[in-house]
Design an enzyme around this catalytic site. Sequence first.
Site, mmCIF file in Angstrom:
data_model
loop_
_atom_site.group_PDB
_atom_site.id
_atom_site.type_symbol
_atom_site.label_atom_id
_atom_site.label_comp_id
_atom_site.label_asym_id
_atom_site.label_seq_id
_atom_site.Cartn_x
_atom_site.Cartn_y
_atom_site.Cartn_z
ATOM 1 N N LYS A 301 0.835 -1.194 0.000
ATOM 2 C CA LYS A 301 0.000 0.000 0.000
ATOM 3 C C LYS A 301 0.873 1.248 0.000
ATOM 4 C CE LYS A 301 -3.904 -1.729 2.779
ATOM 5 N NZ LYS A 301 -4.986 -1.563 1.800
ATOM 6 N N ARG A 375 -10.250 -11.470 2.327
ATOM 7 C CA ARG A 375 -11.093 -12.544 1.779
ATOM 8 C C ARG A 375 -10.392 -13.899 1.859
ATOM 9 N NH1 ARG A 375 -11.608 -9.191 -3.684
ATOM 10 N NH2 ARG A 375 -11.538 -7.611 -2.052
HETATM 11 N N1 BES Z 1 -8.000 -3.668 4.689
HETATM 12 C C1 BES Z 1 -8.230 -3.275 3.357
HETATM 13 C C2 BES Z 1 -9.543 -2.526 3.174
HETATM 14 C C3 BES Z 1 -9.600 -1.136 3.753
HETATM 15 C C4 BES Z 1 -9.204 -0.048 2.994
HETATM 16 C C5 BES Z 1 -10.083 -0.920 5.010
HETATM 17 C C6 BES Z 1 -9.283 1.226 3.521
HETATM 18 C C7 BES Z 1 -10.150 0.349 5.542
HETATM 19 C C8 BES Z 1 -9.758 1.430 4.796
HETATM 20 C C9 BES Z 1 -8.260 -4.505 2.459
HETATM 21 O O1 BES Z 1 -7.470 -5.564 2.860
HETATM 22 C C10 BES Z 1 -7.765 -4.079 1.118
HETATM 23 O O2 BES Z 1 -6.626 -3.720 1.017
HETATM 24 N N2 BES Z 1 -8.627 -4.130 0.119
HETATM 25 C C11 BES Z 1 -8.282 -3.743 -1.178
HETATM 26 C C12 BES Z 1 -8.902 -4.735 -2.133
HETATM 27 C C13 BES Z 1 -8.404 -4.617 -3.558
HETATM 28 C C14 BES Z 1 -6.934 -4.952 -3.647
HETATM 29 C C15 BES Z 1 -9.212 -5.560 -4.418
HETATM 30 C C16 BES Z 1 -8.819 -2.338 -1.407
HETATM 31 O O3 BES Z 1 -9.892 -2.006 -0.906
HETATM 32 O O4 BES Z 1 -8.131 -1.563 -2.071
HETATM 33 MN MN MN Z 2 -5.466 -5.361 2.158
#
Ligand code: BES
Ligand code: MN
Length: 521
Positions: A301, A375
């Site tokens: 990230k 997931r």
């Molecule tokens: N933990 C994150 C989701 C999240 C994002 C929670 C912002 C709280 C605030 C999750 O694991 C994630 O990174 N999801 C990705 C999914 C994508 C790669 C398909 C996302 O939301 O960008």
């Molecule tokens: Mn994630």
Amino acid sequence: MKINFSAPTKNKNGVTALAVTEAEAEVSSKSAAKTEPVLSPIVAEWDKESGGIIVRALAHHRFKGKMGDELEVILPTSKGGDSASSLMIFGMGKVASLTRAKVGEIGANIAARGLGGNSSAIEIDLDSVAASLESGKEKPGLSLAEIAAELALGAALRSYRFDKYRTKIKPEEQPNLTSITITSSDAAVVKSAKAAWAERESLVEAIEFTKDLVSEPPNVLNPISYCAALERLKIAGLSVEILDDKQLAKLGMGALLGVGLGSPHRARIAILEWNGGAKKSKPIALVGKGVTFDSGGLSLKPAKSMEDMKWDMAGSAAVVGAMIAVAKRRARANVVGVVGLVENMPDGAAQRPGDIVKAYDGQTIEVLNTDAEGRLVLADVLSYTEKRFSPSIMVDLATLTGAIITALGHENAGLFANDEKLAAAISAAGAEEGETVWQFPMSDAYDKMINSTIADMKNIGDGTSGSIVGAQFLKRFVKDTAWAHLDIAGMAWSDKAKGTSPKGATGWGVRLLDRLVRSYE
Ligand code: BES
Ligand code: MN
Ligand code: ZN
């Protein structure tokens, strides 16, 4: 915060809070004066003693008792000290629209005001609430005792602080308030209010435990220390079982274990059980995503998005909180909470985009983005929970997608379900507790988006409908149990104080889950 129920005291130098309803202005037979809030006898007395200062302040500020209206009157103490030194008056809005959630919010507002002041004790005058309710023609949907308990709950919840890591709190930042007493001159009301509080009290400790877990920094809370915190949980009748990485490997949980490969703290599953129901009745299963830190893994990230990722375990913490709540109030239900705990880190040993892993139920997953890890965790926890416990219903909570924040902001959690009756029960439970949800569609068309050319599925879609795609992925790991998924990414944390929660961890989901369990008791 100490919560008490008693007869009103003189509360000489303290603060007394009143909550009054919004009078029905349109009632034709009543005079215009009737649209002013109704004061209880004791407050009317204070008003007289102080030369009408309260009624004048109400009129001056055009105070009508609308939800959100707040007024503080400092009373002259020269009259023999019989008057409360300060009076805070809060609007409750229309009687017919009073809900648990709203009353709790008023309790929270009272506490918030009190915490900002100098007094160590607040009394909330229930007689004013009663007088105000009786003056209108509408009947509230809650009993006076329930209103008292919700005021107490809101006030207690809003008083939460997480000061563990602050070594320099300025005295003026340190609240003085230590106790809140709900008072009624009717002993029977005091008694019934205490009984109503006994039904709600367990939520305070439960939600505070959840908030503590979510607030802990990720160098302190990892899958191992998380389990240690759960094992220290000593609540009679609540059992705690931990599955370590060796056991998880033996069980074949390749999806969950893959996420933890880049971390020195390996994955765990924690199982909390409460059996307060009939011996043979199937349990309600609550499942939570517990990613103690989500760096994204090798699909790293950006720095800004990573700042928040210590609370990527909020779903699991809500499940833990709900288990504490049901155990503390000795719910007549069988409930099992299962949380998948893992840290998602980049490392030489971390899983790579392109890896194919085999889940507990035998399905294979092409991991194209290591940041879609929640997931993968839930896939194994859901199928394991279904197989081992054959639950009557299964509900998972997860901070699963950023896309849910784009869709719903911080006002509702996303709801996804394979069963409309369960979805309706969750919506109702959430509405009652002020933890509202909004249901999204699911269908084969969305499901297709995760088909892989090389494995049974891939862990991302094409970037559209991200929250639904996440839910469709989870659905593939539930065979024939009524199941619902709550995407709480927008709800777990708040940058500002809101309702019954100060800023920071919100504990979102504990109240909804406890209410949901009640609805099946
Ligand atoms: N933990 C994150 C989701 C999240 C994002 C929670 C912002 C709280 C605030 C999750 O694991 C994630 O990174 N999801 C990705 C999914 C994508 C790669 C398909 C996302 O939301 O960008
Ligand atoms: Mn994630
Ligand atoms: Zn995550």
